[in-house]
Design a protein around this motif. Sequence first.
Motif, PDB file in Angstrom:
ATOM      1  N   HIS A 133       7.744 -19.087   3.883  1.00 15.41           N
ATOM      2  CA  HIS A 133       8.361 -17.941   4.550  1.00 15.41           C
ATOM      3  C   HIS A 133       9.370 -18.405   5.581  1.00 15.41           C
ATOM      4  O   HIS A 133      10.479 -17.866   5.699  1.00 15.41           O
ATOM      5  N   ASP A 134       9.003 -19.426   6.355  1.00 13.79           N
ATOM      6  CA  ASP A 134       9.903 -19.937   7.390  1.00 13.79           C
ATOM      7  C   ASP A 134      11.180 -20.512   6.775  1.00 13.79           C
ATOM      8  O   ASP A 134      12.285 -20.333   7.320  1.00 13.79           O
ATOM      9  N   ALA A 135      11.044 -21.190   5.630  1.00 10.67           N
ATOM     10  CA  ALA A 135      12.223 -21.740   4.946  1.00 10.67           C
ATOM     11  C   ALA A 135      13.122 -20.615   4.435  1.00 10.67           C
ATOM     12  O   ALA A 135      14.355 -20.697   4.538  1.00 10.67           O
ATOM     13  N   LEU A 136      12.532 -19.569   3.873  1.00  8.15           N
ATOM     14  CA  LEU A 136      13.317 -18.424   3.419  1.00  8.15           C
ATOM     15  C   LEU A 136      14.046 -17.769   4.587  1.00  8.15           C
ATOM     16  O   LEU A 136      15.224 -17.402   4.481  1.00  8.15           O
ATOM     17  N   THR A 137      13.329 -17.611   5.708  1.00  9.25           N
ATOM     18  CA  THR A 137      13.938 -17.009   6.895  1.00  9.25           C
ATOM     19  C   THR A 137      15.130 -17.828   7.366  1.00  9.25           C
ATOM     20  O   THR A 137      16.191 -17.276   7.679  1.00  9.25           O
TER      21      THR A 137
END
Length: 285
Positions: free
Chosen positions: A161-165
């Motif tokens: 999720h953090d990478a997508l964000t």
Amino acid sequence: MKRPSLVLCCALLGIVPTACGPGSDPDPGVDRGDSSTVDLEHLAITVSGRAAVFPEAARLLEAQGQPVPSLDGVVLTVEEPLRVGVSDADSVLGQGGIGADGGFSVSEVPVRDIHLSLAASLQQEGFVRSSTIIFDTAFTRTRPHTDIIDARAWALPNAFHDALTRSIGDASIRAHSGERASTLRDAGFILGRVVDAAGAPVAGARVVLDRDDLAGRVYYPAPDFQSATQDGTSATGLFVYVHSGTAAETFSLSIEGTQAYLPRNAGATPGLGLVLTLYPGNVSP
């Protein structure tokens, strides 16, 4: 286009016939060739399949030298995302545990009153709450009337999720949410994949919504998740819709320039990542 009313959507779908009768063909949308027809008066089905960490998430963790987390013992919830989005107390339709091999089976799932779709949801420490679409009324205009087998439910680790964000960018998420959110989790999002008839990711596909006011919210992450464009899917076939961080929205998704991909029901709500796969025809590869 006008903003659709959740109440109107429910009312319209509520008058659609619920099935063709005993012995009718399995619903399209997923392969349920070995499933049995259920009691149409009861309209309760069994949902079974496998849960796993989303493939790109697993690859990202492995590339970073991190272990892929196990889902053994995690509770899987069968729910209707539309009801979740409007905080309906009856949104949960059944629950079951995930085994060491990722398998799950949830019986006696009542489907008489579903309106748009059925999803398998995972909520566990270390993961973003995610809900994977496993049945969509877009294919049949009716509720399921056979058991759902071989369903896939995807888990989204926090690191992914953090990478997508990061790929989409704090500024873009803040702009789409009116400064209410700086992460996809807080804004609410859809993570989708476009595949061909064989299940392979499709590059260069553009996802279009049936609402012009939401068109600028679709992004296509680069394979390394270091950036994202709004031009079309990369080799991964992935796209992300960024929600507003406010009340639930419902709409349909389709692929630009082709009628092989049927429009699909979708929606977004804060705190939830909806996962779905867009494929040609009406049977999942």
